[in-house]
Design an enzyme around this catalytic site. Sequence first.
Site, short mmCIF file in Angstrom:
data_model
loop_
_atom_site.label_atom_id
_atom_site.label_comp_id
_atom_site.label_asym_id
_atom_site.label_seq_id
_atom_site.Cartn_x
_atom_site.Cartn_y
_atom_site.Cartn_z
N CYS A 114 27.76 9.08 42.82
CA CYS A 114 27.65 7.77 43.59
C CYS A 114 26.48 7.07 43.88
O CYS A 114 25.25 7.88 43.95
CB CYS A 114 28.53 8.08 44.80
N ASP A 499 28.85 -13.58 7.65
CA ASP A 499 28.56 -13.44 6.38
C ASP A 499 29.51 -13.45 5.55
O ASP A 499 30.84 -13.35 6.13
CB ASP A 499 27.76 -11.96 6.30
N1 LIG Z 1 21.87 -7.75 -7.68
C1 LIG Z 1 22.45 -8.88 -8.20
N2 LIG Z 1 23.17 -9.09 -9.10
C2 LIG Z 1 23.40 -10.12 -9.64
N3 LIG Z 1 23.55 -11.33 -8.94
C3 LIG Z 1 22.52 -11.31 -7.69
C4 LIG Z 1 22.14 -10.02 -7.46
N4 LIG Z 1 21.48 -10.23 -6.23
C5 LIG Z 1 21.73 -11.60 -5.84
N5 LIG Z 1 22.18 -12.20 -6.91
C6 LIG Z 1 22.82 -13.53 -6.94
O1 LIG Z 1 22.37 -14.23 -5.77
C7 LIG Z 1 23.26 -14.62 -4.61
C8 LIG Z 1 22.70 -14.28 -3.36
O2 LIG Z 1 22.82 -12.95 -3.21
P1 LIG Z 1 22.64 -12.42 -1.85
O3 LIG Z 1 22.77 -10.70 -1.80
O4 LIG Z 1 21.67 -13.06 -0.87
O5 LIG Z 1 23.90 -13.05 -0.89
P2 LIG Z 1 25.58 -12.68 -1.30
O6 LIG Z 1 25.64 -10.98 -1.34
O7 LIG Z 1 26.10 -13.14 -2.38
O8 LIG Z 1 26.36 -13.25 0.03
P3 LIG Z 1 26.36 -12.88 1.59
O9 LIG Z 1 25.07 -13.41 1.79
O10 LIG Z 1 27.49 -13.60 1.85
O11 LIG Z 1 26.47 -11.49 1.59
C9 LIG Z 1 24.64 -13.86 -5.24
O12 LIG Z 1 25.65 -14.89 -4.84
C10 LIG Z 1 24.35 -13.69 -6.59
O13 LIG Z 1 24.75 -15.00 -7.26
#
Ligand SMILES: Nc1ncnc2c1ncn2[C@@H]1O[C@H](COP(=O)(O)OP(=O)(O)OP(=O)(O)O)[C@@H](O)[C@H]1O
Length: 801
Positions: A114, A499
């Site tokens: 307590c 997100d």
């Molecule tokens: N490894 C990858 N391969 C292909 N496209 C990519 C890659 N990384 C980023 N991109 C491109 O860049 C964009 C932004 O990527 P980011 O990872 O910032 O966000 P996300 O995953 O699309 O979305 P969120 O922010 O909602 O998670 C993606 O939508 C994609 O078009």
Amino acid sequence: MSECASTACGCSAGPIIQPTTQAPATTGSAQAVYRIENMDCPTEEALIRGKLVGLAGVVGLEFNLMQRTLAVRHELPSLFPVEQALTAIGMQAVRMDQASTGQTTKLSITKMDCPTEETLIRNKLGTMAGVADLDFNLMQRTLSVRHADQVLPDVLAALQALGFEAQVLDTAEAASPSASLVTTPTNWWPLGISFVTASAAEAVYWLHNGNHWSVVVLALVAVFTGGLSTYKKGWIALKNRNLNMNALMSIAVTGAMLIGHWPEAAMVMVLFALAEVIEAKSLDRARNAIRGLLDLTPEQATVQQADGTWREVGAKQIAIGSRVRVKPGERIALDGEVLEGRSAVNQAPITGESLPVEKSPGDPVFAGTINESGSFEYRVTAVASNSTLARIIHAVEAAQGSRAPTQRFVDQFARWYTPIVFGVAIAVALLPPLFMGAAWLDWIYRALVLLVVACPCALVISTPVSIVSGLAAAARHGILIKGGVYLEEGRKLRWLALDKTGTITHGKPAQTDFVTWGNALAANSRSIAASLAARSDHPVSKAVAQAAQTDGVALLDVAEFSALPGRGVQGQINGETYHLGNQRMLEALGQCTPELEQRIAALETMGKTVVMLVSAKGVHALFAVADTIKESSRSAIAELHALGINTMMLTGDNPHTAQAIAAQAGIDSAQGNLLPDDKLREVELLAIKGKVGMVGDGINDAPALARADIGFAMGAAGTDTAIETADVALMDDNLGKIPTFVRLSRATAQVLMQNIVLALGIKAVFLVLTFTGQATMWMAVFADMGASLLVVGNGLRLLRK
Ligand SMILES: Nc1ncnc2c1ncn2[C@@H]1O[C@H](COP(=O)(O)OP(=O)(O)OP(=O)(O)O)[C@@H](O)[C@H]1O
Ligand SMILES: [Zn+2]
């Protein structure tokens, strides 16, 4: 100040805050790292800077407002001046690099349950030389002491002097929540005798129409059978100049006997002892609400032996990598990964979702969940003490240890309330008889009633019980809240930033369009793109790679591969550099044309995400992928809006797609094209308008999650870090848990408020009744006991939410 220190201590157990391990810049100077719980804005930084820069011996300061840490480089023999300066400006600093300042010992103290006992111990140990920090957990009855190496025996001796038997827990015990439930043993016999003799004293008094030697004897028996431990504890408290309820009761009862109120003294003691027992039992219930979850895991599991046979083995002995078999209807004993067989598993104990989840080879399974249909075999991935369930329980127990804001307020209040009422009682006993010719006995009696009223236990006890019940209820819903603070703050959320990928959508996009551009060969550009995509974990890349695999596209060798966060990927194939990425990347490469832009925009407004394959020769192809939104997202967003919370989507994806997905999900507004720092900035902008929460799952959300008032991590059950790093971890990826959390937070706040009003209201009534001379002592005890029971019962109500 001391509470705050213990709060921060609770947090410092988390791995988010790593002590800075840089080598000191100036030779001869040392570095100390503090975590400063209430330092999170630049004005506080300025305040601290102003105070510390002038201090002799301080050579450098390094602030990290995100992690709320401050590294002090100094040439001081002792850090006392620094700590004193921080305290002087109201900063609650806790030393992070503990190793250099001794060790931490966790003690189990069964008799400490307590808040008044906590105060007692705090006053004794807090001022002891060599003791740096105390971290109480009344719910678990443990005390973590940070101390210099040799003082542990002194600490134990001091506790002994206060009447507490302390047991040192070894590190393993301290880290893993024990499966056994805590119960307070009750000795009913003395209580029973006390009750009978007290009643008899009442009866004899009534029959004789006054005191009689037998009344005195009966009352004495009642007081000493029922109240011996109260007296003992009260005496220790008084010796340490502490007015806890035991001390108050001892004085009140003794006083009543001295002025000849024998039967009443007896009754008051019995009722008080009874109230103590009931209170302890209710607290046990709240405590065990969380421990009870661990009982869900079976003690035994069927493990394959080296010779291939199967044998029942105690779950605690099973090593990582063992092969375990589960029969239909059986509970799963350990975390693992399915190797063979299929089944549906009810994961409610972890996720709060009782809809069975299909499991096939490669899927994770969790200890404590129930295998419903088929039988399967799995490979153990974590030992019993480190299962997801064990970690949930551990996190909730740690959360109880940290004080929520209301509790801090209540504790502060109680600290003043009791001495003030005590002072008033003395005045009441002395002043009217001395200066107004009133009757001594009459006013001393009133003063004794006031002593009973001065007991703040109903108030003090109500908060932790409510918070613990709220935390336990949340855990049952698959919501892991990492501190009472978040449970209390949740109701104030004005904004929720979300997100997109994996939070609102499933995060498993599929390729929908493939468009060749320029004069490239279709097959060639697909295999180049797929080769790059196959190297990445990003959902967009995965979709491209998956589609190519389905169509049997051959992969090429990639050299110099690298990911460009927020843009895409790049690598060399056959000596030529290729990029696969979004429009941002296209612009950076200077390959954007109005014609291309138009084509991209057309696909994006349909909610698709577009990436291009680009080389020095130009754009070769466009790939569009589309993700679907989770059914649960729409309804969750609607619920949030109904609760008065505004929503905003923050995504790295392009604004068109962001708009399209936001519209489908019913989200108020959407921002696209955000890099991690942009997300952080958006959250900061929202924070100006009110409390802001952020929910995400990816690495690119980490800064924003950390900045938000409440950071929610999705799908925490499978991941190691999410449980530890988030403020609130949602065990599955259903957004609907956030409105549930907010409702629970509101319910908790309501209960807290009701309890405070109730506890203080009853005191106020008795204060008035005492002055008008209508309150009797046993009525006051009865009311106090009633109030305690009511607030505890009210708090436990949250368990059923
Ligand atoms: N490894 C990858 N391969 C292909 N496209 C990519 C890659 N990384 C980023 N991109 C491109 O860049 C964009 C932004 O990527 P980011 O990872 O910032 O966000 P996300 O995953 O699309 O979305 P969120 O922010 O909602 O998670 C993606 O939508 C994609 O078009
Ligand atoms: Zn009380």
